[in-house]
Design a protein around this motif. Structure first.
Motif, PDB file in Angstrom:
ATOM      1  N   LYS A   1      11.198  -8.559   2.707  1.00  0.00           N
ATOM      2  CA  LYS A   1      11.311  -7.234   2.923  1.00  0.00           C
ATOM      3  C   LYS A   1      11.008  -6.380   1.629  1.00  0.00           C
ATOM      4  CE  LYS A   1      14.829  -4.735   4.708  1.00  0.00           C
ATOM      5  NZ  LYS A   1      16.301  -4.567   5.240  1.00  0.00           N
ATOM      6  N   ALA A   2      10.529  -7.037   0.345  1.00  0.00           N
ATOM      7  CA  ALA A   2      10.253  -6.292  -0.768  1.00  0.00           C
ATOM      8  C   ALA A   2       8.978  -5.552  -0.769  1.00  0.00           C
ATOM      9  CB  ALA A   2      10.114  -7.262  -1.948  1.00  0.00           C
ATOM     10  N   PRO A   3       7.660  -6.317  -0.205  1.00  0.00           N
ATOM     11  CA  PRO A   3       6.550  -5.447  -0.218  1.00  0.00           C
ATOM     12  C   PRO A   3       6.562  -4.275   0.842  1.00  0.00           C
ATOM     13  CG  PRO A   3       6.199  -7.637   0.552  1.00  0.00           C
ATOM     14  CD  PRO A   3       7.561  -7.636  -0.016  1.00  0.00           C
ATOM     15  N   ILE A   4       7.235  -4.908   2.038  1.00  0.00           N
ATOM     16  CA  ILE A   4       7.480  -3.786   2.999  1.00  0.00           C
ATOM     17  C   ILE A   4       8.106  -2.543   2.803  1.00  0.00           C
ATOM     18  CG2 ILE A   4       8.023  -3.526   5.796  1.00  0.00           C
ATOM     19  CD1 ILE A   4       6.048  -5.749   4.916  1.00  0.00           C
ATOM     20  N   LYS A   5       9.307  -2.793   1.982  1.00  0.00           N
ATOM     21  CA  LYS A   5      10.035  -1.762   1.432  1.00  0.00           C
ATOM     22  C   LYS A   5       9.252  -0.890   0.660  1.00  0.00           C
ATOM     23  CE  LYS A   5      14.097  -0.826  -1.882  1.00  0.00           C
ATOM     24  NZ  LYS A   5      13.361  -0.197  -2.972  1.00  0.00           N
ATOM     25  N   SER A   6       8.284  -1.076  -0.160  1.00  0.00           N
ATOM     26  CA  SER A   6       7.371  -0.576  -0.958  1.00  0.00           C
ATOM     27  C   SER A   6       6.365   0.298  -0.332  1.00  0.00           C
ATOM     28  CB  SER A   6       6.658  -1.251  -1.781  1.00  0.00           C
ATOM     29  OG  SER A   6       5.705  -0.643  -2.534  1.00  0.00           O
ATOM     30  N   MET A   7       5.816  -0.308   0.964  1.00  0.00           N
ATOM     31  CA  MET A   7       5.091   0.185   1.934  1.00  0.00           C
ATOM     32  C   MET A   7       5.745   1.494   2.583  1.00  0.00           C
ATOM     33  SD  MET A   7       3.071  -2.948   3.408  1.00  0.00           S
ATOM     34  CE  MET A   7       1.947  -4.017   2.453  1.00  0.00           C
ATOM     35  N   ILE A   8       6.828   1.146   3.075  1.00  0.00           N
ATOM     36  CA  ILE A   8       7.509   2.217   3.950  1.00  0.00           C
ATOM     37  C   ILE A   8       8.166   3.208   3.275  1.00  0.00           C
ATOM     38  CG2 ILE A   8       9.418   2.463   5.638  1.00  0.00           C
ATOM     39  CD1 ILE A   8       8.782  -0.085   6.628  1.00  0.00           C
TER      40      ILE A   8
ATOM     41  N   ASN B   1      -5.708  -0.029  18.484  1.00  0.00           N
ATOM     42  CA  ASN B   1      -5.427   0.725  17.215  1.00  0.00           C
ATOM     43  C   ASN B   1      -3.939   0.422  16.335  1.00  0.00           C
ATOM     44  OD1 ASN B   1      -5.775   2.976  15.690  1.00  0.00           O
ATOM     45  ND2 ASN B   1      -4.344   4.346  16.907  1.00  0.00           N
ATOM     46  N   THR B   2      -3.749  -0.933  16.352  1.00  0.00           N
ATOM     47  CA  THR B   2      -2.465  -1.220  15.610  1.00  0.00           C
ATOM     48  C   THR B   2      -2.913  -2.422  14.661  1.00  0.00           C
ATOM     49  OG1 THR B   2      -1.134  -1.148  17.632  1.00  0.00           O
ATOM     50  CG2 THR B   2      -0.423  -2.529  15.870  1.00  0.00           C
ATOM     51  N   GLU B   3      -2.212  -2.161  13.415  1.00  0.00           N
ATOM     52  CA  GLU B   3      -2.276  -2.902  12.273  1.00  0.00           C
ATOM     53  C   GLU B   3      -1.079  -3.767  11.950  1.00  0.00           C
ATOM     54  OE1 GLU B   3      -3.151  -0.437   8.877  1.00  0.00           O
ATOM     55  OE2 GLU B   3      -5.287  -0.166   9.507  1.00  0.00           O
ATOM     56  N   ALA B   4      -1.063  -4.746  11.651  1.00  0.00           N
ATOM     57  CA  ALA B   4       0.274  -5.594  11.381  1.00  0.00           C
ATOM     58  C   ALA B   4       0.227  -6.060   9.729  1.00  0.00           C
ATOM     59  CB  ALA B   4       0.274  -6.914  12.254  1.00  0.00           C
ATOM     60  N   TYR B   5       1.481  -6.103   9.247  1.00  0.00           N
ATOM     61  CA  TYR B   5       1.765  -6.351   7.811  1.00  0.00           C
ATOM     62  C   TYR B   5       2.895  -7.425   7.871  1.00  0.00           C
ATOM     63  CZ  TYR B   5      -1.550  -2.667   6.386  1.00  0.00           C
ATOM     64  OH  TYR B   5      -2.625  -2.021   6.495  1.00  0.00           O
ATOM     65  N   LEU B   6       2.641  -8.688   7.725  1.00  0.00           N
ATOM     66  CA  LEU B   6       3.514  -9.541   7.756  1.00  0.00           C
ATOM     67  C   LEU B   6       3.956 -10.400   6.456  1.00  0.00           C
ATOM     68  CD1 LEU B   6       1.784 -11.512  10.743  1.00  0.00           C
ATOM     69  CD2 LEU B   6       2.991  -9.449  10.782  1.00  0.00           C
TER      70      LEU B   6
ATOM     71  N   LYS C   1      -0.814  -0.903  -6.058  1.00  0.00           N
ATOM     72  CA  LYS C   1      -0.738  -0.622  -4.674  1.00  0.00           C
ATOM     73  C   LYS C   1       0.452  -0.959  -4.089  1.00  0.00           C
ATOM     74  CE  LYS C   1      -5.655  -0.871  -4.176  1.00  0.00           C
ATOM     75  NZ  LYS C   1      -6.807  -1.472  -3.632  1.00  0.00           N
ATOM     76  N   ALA C   2       1.323  -0.382  -3.098  1.00  0.00           N
ATOM     77  CA  ALA C   2       2.349  -0.741  -2.338  1.00  0.00           C
ATOM     78  C   ALA C   2       1.982  -2.121  -1.709  1.00  0.00           C
ATOM     79  CB  ALA C   2       2.883   0.364  -1.096  1.00  0.00           C
ATOM     80  N   GLY C   3       2.790  -3.221  -1.870  1.00  0.00           N
ATOM     81  CA  GLY C   3       2.300  -4.580  -1.264  1.00  0.00           C
ATOM     82  C   GLY C   3       1.830  -5.640  -2.478  1.00  0.00           C
ATOM     83  N   GLN C   4       1.539  -4.713  -3.411  1.00  0.00           N
ATOM     84  CA  GLN C   4       1.299  -5.898  -4.569  1.00  0.00           C
ATOM     85  C   GLN C   4       2.087  -6.813  -5.261  1.00  0.00           C
ATOM     86  OE1 GLN C   4      -1.987  -3.396  -6.856  1.00  0.00           O
ATOM     87  NE2 GLN C   4      -3.203  -5.341  -6.098  1.00  0.00           N
TER      88      GLN C   4
ATOM     89  N   PHE D   1      -2.434  -7.767  -0.546  1.00  0.00           N
ATOM     90  CA  PHE D   1      -1.623  -7.428   0.524  1.00  0.00           C
ATOM     91  C   PHE D   1      -1.351  -6.138   0.351  1.00  0.00           C
ATOM     92  CE2 PHE D   1       2.503  -7.713   2.642  1.00  0.00           C
ATOM     93  CZ  PHE D   1       2.254  -7.689   3.905  1.00  0.00           C
ATOM     94  N   TYR D   2      -2.164  -5.085   0.827  1.00  0.00           N
ATOM     95  CA  TYR D   2      -1.462  -3.707   0.703  1.00  0.00           C
ATOM     96  C   TYR D   2      -2.033  -2.919   1.956  1.00  0.00           C
ATOM     97  CZ  TYR D   2      -6.404  -3.826  -1.126  1.00  0.00           C
ATOM     98  OH  TYR D   2      -7.652  -4.061  -1.048  1.00  0.00           O
ATOM     99  N   ILE D   3      -1.275  -1.781   1.863  1.00  0.00           N
ATOM    100  CA  ILE D   3      -1.722  -0.919   2.933  1.00  0.00           C
ATOM    101  C   ILE D   3      -3.025  -0.378   3.125  1.00  0.00           C
ATOM    102  CG2 ILE D   3      -1.231   1.382   3.945  1.00  0.00           C
ATOM    103  CD1 ILE D   3       0.762  -0.301   4.885  1.00  0.00           C
ATOM    104  N   ARG D   4      -3.797  -0.537   4.459  1.00  0.00           N
ATOM    105  CA  ARG D   4      -5.145  -0.112   4.301  1.00  0.00           C
ATOM    106  C   ARG D   4      -4.988   1.389   4.562  1.00  0.00           C
ATOM    107  NH1 ARG D   4      -4.789  -5.129   2.667  1.00  0.00           N
ATOM    108  NH2 ARG D   4      -6.665  -6.315   2.513  1.00  0.00           N
ATOM    109  N   ASP D   5      -6.109   2.198   4.252  1.00  0.00           N
ATOM    110  CA  ASP D   5      -5.996   3.667   4.439  1.00  0.00           C
ATOM    111  C   ASP D   5      -6.587   4.128   5.748  1.00  0.00           C
ATOM    112  OD1 ASP D   5      -5.890   6.362   3.684  1.00  0.00           O
ATOM    113  OD2 ASP D   5      -7.653   6.212   2.375  1.00  0.00           O
ATOM    114  N   THR D   6      -5.873   3.932   6.668  1.00  0.00           N
ATOM    115  CA  THR D   6      -6.347   4.178   8.049  1.00  0.00           C
ATOM    116  C   THR D   6      -5.230   5.178   8.694  1.00  0.00           C
ATOM    117  OG1 THR D   6      -5.247   2.385   9.212  1.00  0.00           O
ATOM    118  CG2 THR D   6      -7.439   1.963   8.303  1.00  0.00           C
ATOM    119  N   GLU D   7      -5.349   5.307  10.045  1.00  0.00           N
ATOM    120  CA  GLU D   7      -4.209   6.299  10.754  1.00  0.00           C
ATOM    121  C   GLU D   7      -3.866   5.175  11.834  1.00  0.00           C
ATOM    122  OE1 GLU D   7      -2.819   9.324  10.148  1.00  0.00           O
ATOM    123  OE2 GLU D   7      -3.992   9.081   8.363  1.00  0.00           O
ATOM    124  N   ALA D   8      -3.963   4.063  11.759  1.00  0.00           N
ATOM    125  CA  ALA D   8      -3.504   3.030  12.958  1.00  0.00           C
ATOM    126  C   ALA D   8      -2.188   3.014  12.860  1.00  0.00           C
ATOM    127  CB  ALA D   8      -4.257   1.672  12.619  1.00  0.00           C
ATOM    128  N   ASP D   9      -1.459   2.579  14.147  1.00  0.00           N
ATOM    129  CA  ASP D   9      -0.199   2.169  14.205  1.00  0.00           C
ATOM    130  C   ASP D   9       0.090   0.990  13.368  1.00  0.00           C
ATOM    131  OD1 ASP D   9      -0.081   4.321  15.954  1.00  0.00           O
ATOM    132  OD2 ASP D   9       0.030   3.024  17.788  1.00  0.00           O
TER     133      ASP D   9
END
Lengths: 364, 150
Positions: free
Chosen positions: A248-255, A330-335, A160-163, A230-238
């Protein structure tokens, strides 16, 4: 004089007994085949005498370990239900009172001398050891490299993106042993036959010194994984992302994953750096702003030098959040970053109304 | 004095290439207990304890976090900056604990003494009275650190 003589005699006797015990164990201690039952559903048979961590790894069950089984990281915990023997003094410093009560043990310190029953998290069954070849090395900055590993055996991976994966570095001039360290995957899950890791040099770090000064194209290494929640949750939130440096590595994978599917989610990525020398992949992320209309890339420099000619945002990142969050509920954050950075960012996000349980992070 | 098995185990873990590239003993040929004893005598001569020094280091380390890796002037006398790296390192002494990889740089602007330390250094000094061996990359000479911090 007599005291010294007595001490010497006692030392010789105890030393001799120790040597005899080691020799006796080597020649006579035959534990035969031992059965390891995992989660009451998988049974493996191993030759007794070795440690549990290695016995499991030889049977393709990989327990996270950062020290390679030397009993110094305390990561390789399993729940020992039966047959693991008494807790050793070498384990106790790494186990809390509640863990001891719950039969948690360090698998690297458990000798397999009889049948053993253990319990491990189910997701560990998905973890594999990969043989991989280094096929690309990119210098992103003066202290950050992107390394692409072609998977050889097995030749595909699901993650999963973020692992993250654990990279095993070989013995080399500055390391007397094989060691492994965890690095986030920066490539996307759709690419299954290779992965990219982004690795920043850590002063005096055994693994990153090898990566930055010794590793070369064509080298064959082992990777173990994927790990992590640490991976993207399957929602529609901002989404608000915050990460600098190799974070930046896991964020790059997610984006990149979202970009591939032209996501319409509103996403803002704050990338923190000190000066323009610390920026990388800027054009690529600005390009995603074109393919994903609701994606915004916000590099923020904390100490740009006058020579940088920087006209973008400066200072700390948290004060800028309020300009980009449209609906905190309606916002999630990934840090991804240092504990101090994460604490400051989390505090500001909560102040703005983002739910604490919607803030996910990968702390250094 | 002969090395105890425990001391030998600790010194083995302090060698280069075991926990860090450079290890913790530098080119010091003394045994661990000799290093500890000499440094303890030095700080005692100045009227301080290892706990005093560790507490002071911890104070600057925590205060410098307020600046998120940028320099910060503390108490109008100390310019402190912290670099934080990914990962953690274990202590070679036998106990539980992982320590953040970071470098804290301090300049005492009154006497211009500059020193650097890591979170593991704080633990070494506070808990073990260990300033590292001579020639070690992160050794902090006890006399210098006292002059810098107090």
């Amino acid at each position: 004089m007599e005291i010294l003589y007595n001490i010497l005699t006692a030392t010789i006797i105890s030393g001799s007994l120790s040597i005899i015990l080691v020799i006796a164990e080597y020649f006579f201690a035959n534990y035969g085949d031992c059965k390891i039952t995992v989660n009451n559903k998988k049974e493996i048979v191993v030759k007794g005498g070795g440690n549990l961590l290695n016995a499991l790894a030889e049977n393709k069950i990989f327990i996270p370990s950062a020290c390679g089984g030397r009993g110094s990281c305390g990561f390789c915990k399993v729940k020992a239900l039966d047959g693991a023997g008494p807790v050793l003094p070498t384990e106790k410093p790494y186990l809390s009172a509640s863990e001891l009560k719950d039969s948690i043990r360090l698998s690297c310190q458990i000798k397999v001398r009889q049948d053993i029953k253990i319990h491990i998290p189910e997701e560990l069954f998905n973890i594999k050891k990969f043989k991989a070849k280094i096929v690309e090395i990119i210098d992103y900055t003066y202290d950050i490299k992107g390394i692409t590993f072609q998977l050889l055996e097995p030749n595909t991976v699901d993650f999963k993106a973020g692992q993250y994966m654990q990279l095993e570095t070989p013995k080399y001039e500055k390391s007397k042993q094989v060691i492994s360290r965890a690095y986030s995957i920066s490539s996307i899950p759709d690419i299954k036959d290779s992965i990219q890791l982004i690795i920043r040099r850590v002063p005096d770090g055994i693994c990153t010194t090898w990566v930055h000064d010794y590793m070369k194209l064509g080298d064959i290494v082992n990777l173990v994984g994927p790990f992590g929640d640490f991976y993207i949750r399957d929602t529609e939130a901002d989404i608000i992302y915050v990460a600098g440096g190799s974070g930046k590595a896991p964020i790059k994978s997610m984006i990149e994953h979202f970009a591939k599917y032209q996501s319409t989610r509103k996403m803002t990525y704050f990338f923190g750096a000190r000066t323009t020398k610390d920026l990388y992949l800027t054009e690529e992320f600005q390009e995603y702003e074109k393919t994903m209309p609701d994606f915004t890339y916000v590099p923020v420099l904390s100490a740009p030098s006058p020579d940088d000619g920087w006209t973008g945002k400066t200072g700390f990142i948290p004060p800028y959040f309020k300009d980009y969050i449209r609906d905190p509920l309606n916002t999630e954050a990934y840090l991804c970053g240092s504990p101090g950075m994460i604490a400051a960012v989390e505090k500001e996000l909560i102040n703005l109304g983002v739910a604490k349980d919607k803030i996910y992070f990968d702390s250094f | 004095m002969k090395l105890s098995p425990e001391e030998k185990r600790i010194m083995d873990k302090m060698q280069p290439g075991i926990l860090t590239v450079d290890g913790f003993l530098g080119n010091d040929t003394r045994n661990l207990h000799e290093i500890l004893q000499e440094d303890a005598e030095t700080i005692e001569a100045y009227g301080y304890t290892a706990e005093d020094i560790g507490k002071r280091m911890r104070y600057f380390t925590e205060r410098s976090k307020e600046a998120y890796e940028e320099p910060i002037l503390i108490d109008q006398k100390y310019l402190v900056q912290q670099d934080i790296w990914r990962g953690k390192v274990v202590c070679p002494f036998p106990h539980k604990g992982l320590y953040t990889k970071a470098d804290i740089h301090l300049k005492n602007i009154e006497n211009n003494i500059e020193i650097s330390w890591t979170p593991l250094n704080i633990h070494f000094i506070e808990e073990h009275g260990f300033f590292e061996g001579k020639g070690s990359k992160h050794r902090i000479d006890p006399e210098t650190i006292i002059k810098a911090l107090f």
